[in-house]
Design an enzyme around this catalytic site. Structure first.
Site, short mmCIF file in Angstrom:
data_model
loop_
_atom_site.label_atom_id
_atom_site.label_comp_id
_atom_site.label_asym_id
_atom_site.label_seq_id
_atom_site.Cartn_x
_atom_site.Cartn_y
_atom_site.Cartn_z
CG HIS A 126 19.04 -37.10 -0.19
ND1 HIS A 126 19.28 -38.42 0.09
CD2 HIS A 126 20.25 -36.50 -0.22
CE1 HIS A 126 20.58 -38.61 0.26
NE2 HIS A 126 21.19 -37.45 0.06
CB CYS B 220 -0.88 0.06 1.23
SG CYS B 220 -1.96 -1.34 1.41
N GLY C 52 -1.14 -0.63 6.87
CA GLY C 52 -0.93 -1.38 8.10
C GLY C 52 -2.13 -2.27 8.39
#
Ligand code: G6P
Length: 608
Positions: free
Chosen positions: A505, A2, A100
């Site tokens: 592996h 943002c 936020g």
């Protein structure tokens, strides 16, 4: 992620806001909007999509000299027009943009509902604007309304708030960056310095807990941490941080890949002492004692920065012979790490704003550790929190995929490893040899760019692949990780990077006839072992894209072989990563992707 832009002054706000949004685009977003106070009320326009989409729905002119604008990267609530910022209070008196996360928004939303205020969006941000308006309606001043509201919320915020009936903008920070730009009878607000540099060099970085009330000619700041008013601390931005323009380049990523030789020169200039075979990183403020006594080094970063840190870790162990460990920042704090005050902690970050790395830095500081920033953006939160460290001097990096910051992080960490090494096991001659090769590296990069090899043959294989495996050993295992990350981010092809020895592996199960495998095998002491893995892949019908040193007969082993100039064995990542960046770039273009703004990703990830 943002982005916030705000303006208050004498000029018409609309073109300034749109230009501000354009300069925030590189951060990554999915919707965008503006709100302008035209003297009679507040006019808002918002849309899902890009700034160009917003321009299409905007009228040619909106009266008004105060406004706020936002680019949203969805966290709470889908990518819809209603969820796009700016948000307005139900009574229309308050408009707000927020970066936020408000953690207790559900509780606050219920509380608003019981007092008759229904939020219209799904966002966490909207509760802020509704609460502020509620306070305002009860007779508080704008500042008191903001202060009271922020005391009730938990989480992180960078907010810029505009009032219909009051001639002021209020901005506040807690965990999400926010900067005020001070012009002549005008004020700007932005979440990063990029949009400010064309208007003013005078900026004020807000600290956590700061609330600033702005008019065109005044800034009144209070700090909830200090519990009083504070004097705005004005910083003058360096010229070098002016806006990076695309010029003739087709994309920012293209431009930034080819800027690497010059960026690297900038990074190491004046920071090496050839005579003494050591690094000189003044900003680290490292005394001989501190270096001598450090029991270990721990490095932190996310994404590409984490991979650069991992290369730094290996170089520190090789040169200084002290243990070094790299951590993914987002995992660090949660694991309640043991912090040794004598150890050296390095926080590596291009933007200096990555929330996960900021949390890790705070955790280390809280427990008495010393953290050094390895950061690109001057004045960024990590740089200021650490207060010591090294700027990598890449210049503005706009493409979401990090390229020139990666090579400069590796170079800065190489210089640091040399400095640390020289106080311990590294001889003057060894140090000098590394420095000589490091200083030659920009030239070797240019040499590679003159002859990039059969990239398009490799792109034919990659663009048609279901998945791609990247293999390398030692430093090249980290380069393999970076190559895989870049291709995945840009082309959206599932990519897996493995240390070559570990391939048998597990990942070997993925191989089918024709599966592309990218093998990074410079001519170091691990090459022969890497070759074994290469043969195991070939035996299963895989197509090998081999990155190797120029003139090395290993070239015969690849289905597509791409040569890079040979370098000191410690410095091979600075060259082998270049074809991998170009492969990701060209494959993404072949598949019609937006290379500068890949889907769902953000340049600066400011939420945890
Ligand atoms: C985001 C970006 C990556 C970057 C990472 C860390 O995920 O898309 O390119 O490497 O953040 O960013 P930083 O600014 O801390 O280096």
């Amino acid at each position: 992620m943002c982005g916030i832009f705000g303006y208050m002054g004498r000029k018409n706000a609309l073109p300034l806001l749109v230009e501000g949004l354009r300069r925030l685009e590189y951060r990554g977003y999915d919707s965008t909007g503006v709100a302008i106070n035209n003297g009679e009320g507040i006019v808002t326009h918002k849309t899902v999509g890009k700034v160009t989409d917003l321009k299409e729905i905007l009228p040619d002119h909106i009266e008004g000299t105060t406004g706020i604008a936002h680019t949203r990267w969805a966290t709470h609530g889908g990518v819809t027009q209603v969820n796009t910022h700016p948000h307005a209070s139900s009574d229309g008196a308050v408009h707000l943009v927020h970066n936020g996360i408000i953690e207790n928004f559900r509780h606050l939303r219920r509380h608003l509902s019981t007092s008759g205020i229904e939020c219209v969006s799904e966002t966490d941000s909207e509760v802020l604007v509704q609460l502020i308006a509620q306070e305002l309606a009860s007779g508080s001043t704008p500042l008191q309304s903001v202060q009271t509201t922020l005391k009730r919320v938990r989480g992180t915020w960078g907010v810029c708030i505009m009032f219909r009936d009051h001639d002021e903008l209020i901005c506040a920070r807690n965990g999400s960056p926010l900067i005020i730009g001070q012009g002549q009878n005008e004020m700007f607000v932005s979440s990063d310095p990029h949009p400010l540099t064309s208007h003013t060099q005078r900026v004020i970085y807000l600290d956590d807990g700061d609330i600033a009330v702005l008019t065109p000619t005044s800034i009144n700041m209070t700090s909830s941490v200090k519990g009083r008013s504070v004097e705005p601390n004005v910083t003058v931005l360096e010229e070098a941080w002016s806006e990076s323009e695309l010029g003739d380049a087709p994309h920012y990523m293209h431009k930034e890949i080819y800027e690497q030789p010059d960026a690297l020169r900038q990074c190491i200039a004046g920071r090496v002492d050839r005579e003494m075979g050591t690094g000189r990183l003044g900003g680290m403020r490292l005394g001989h004692e501190t270096l001598m006594q450090a029991p270990h080094v721990r490095l932190l970063g996310c994404g590409t920065a984490n991979i650069a840190a991992e290369i730094g870790q290996m170089l520190i162990e090789k040169m200084a012979r002290i243990p070094a460990v790299t951590h993914i920042s987002s995992e660090f704090r949660n694991n309640d790490p043991v912090i040794n005050p004598k150890a050296l902690y390095l926080a590596v970050s291009q933007s200096g704003e990555t929330a996960d790395t900021i949390s890790a830095v705070k955790e280390i500081k809280l427990k008495g550790g010393q953290v050094f920033g390895v950061v690109n953006v001057v004045g960024s939160t990590i740089a200021r929190l650490c207060g010591q460290g090294v700027y990598i001097h890449s210049g503005p990096e706009q493409s979401v995929a990090s390229t020139k910051a990666f090579t400069n992080m590796v170079a800065a960490l190489t210089v640091f490893a040399t400095q640390l090494g020289r106080t311990r096991h590294l001889s003057k001659e060894q140090g000098r040899d590394i420095i000589d090769h490091l200083q030659q590296t920009p030239h070797l990069m240019e040499k590679y760019f003159e002859n990039e090899g059969p990239l398009h043959e490799a792109v034919d294989l990659l663009a048609a692949a279901k998945s791609v495996l990247f293999l390398g050993r030692g430093l090249s295992a980290s380069v393999a990780r970076e190559g895989a990350l870049k291709l995945m981010e840009l082309a959206y092809i599932p990519c897996l990077a493995y240390p070559a020895g570990e391939m048998k592996h597990g990942p070997i199960a993925l191989l089918e006839k024709g599966s592309p495998v990218v093998v990074i095998a410079p001519n170091d002491h691990l090459k022969e072992k890497t070759l074994s893995a290469l043969h195991e892949c070939k035996a299963r019908g895989a197509k090998i894209i081999l990155i190797h040193d120029e003139g090395d007969s290993i070239a015969e082993e690849g289905d597509v072989s791409i040569a890079v100039p040979a370098n000191h064995p410690y410095l091979t990542p600075l060259l082998t990563v270049l074809p991998l960046q170009l492969l990701a770039y060209h494959t993404a273009l072949r598949l019609g992707r937006d290379v500068d703004r890949p889907r769902n990703l953000a340049k600066s990830v400011t939420v945890e």
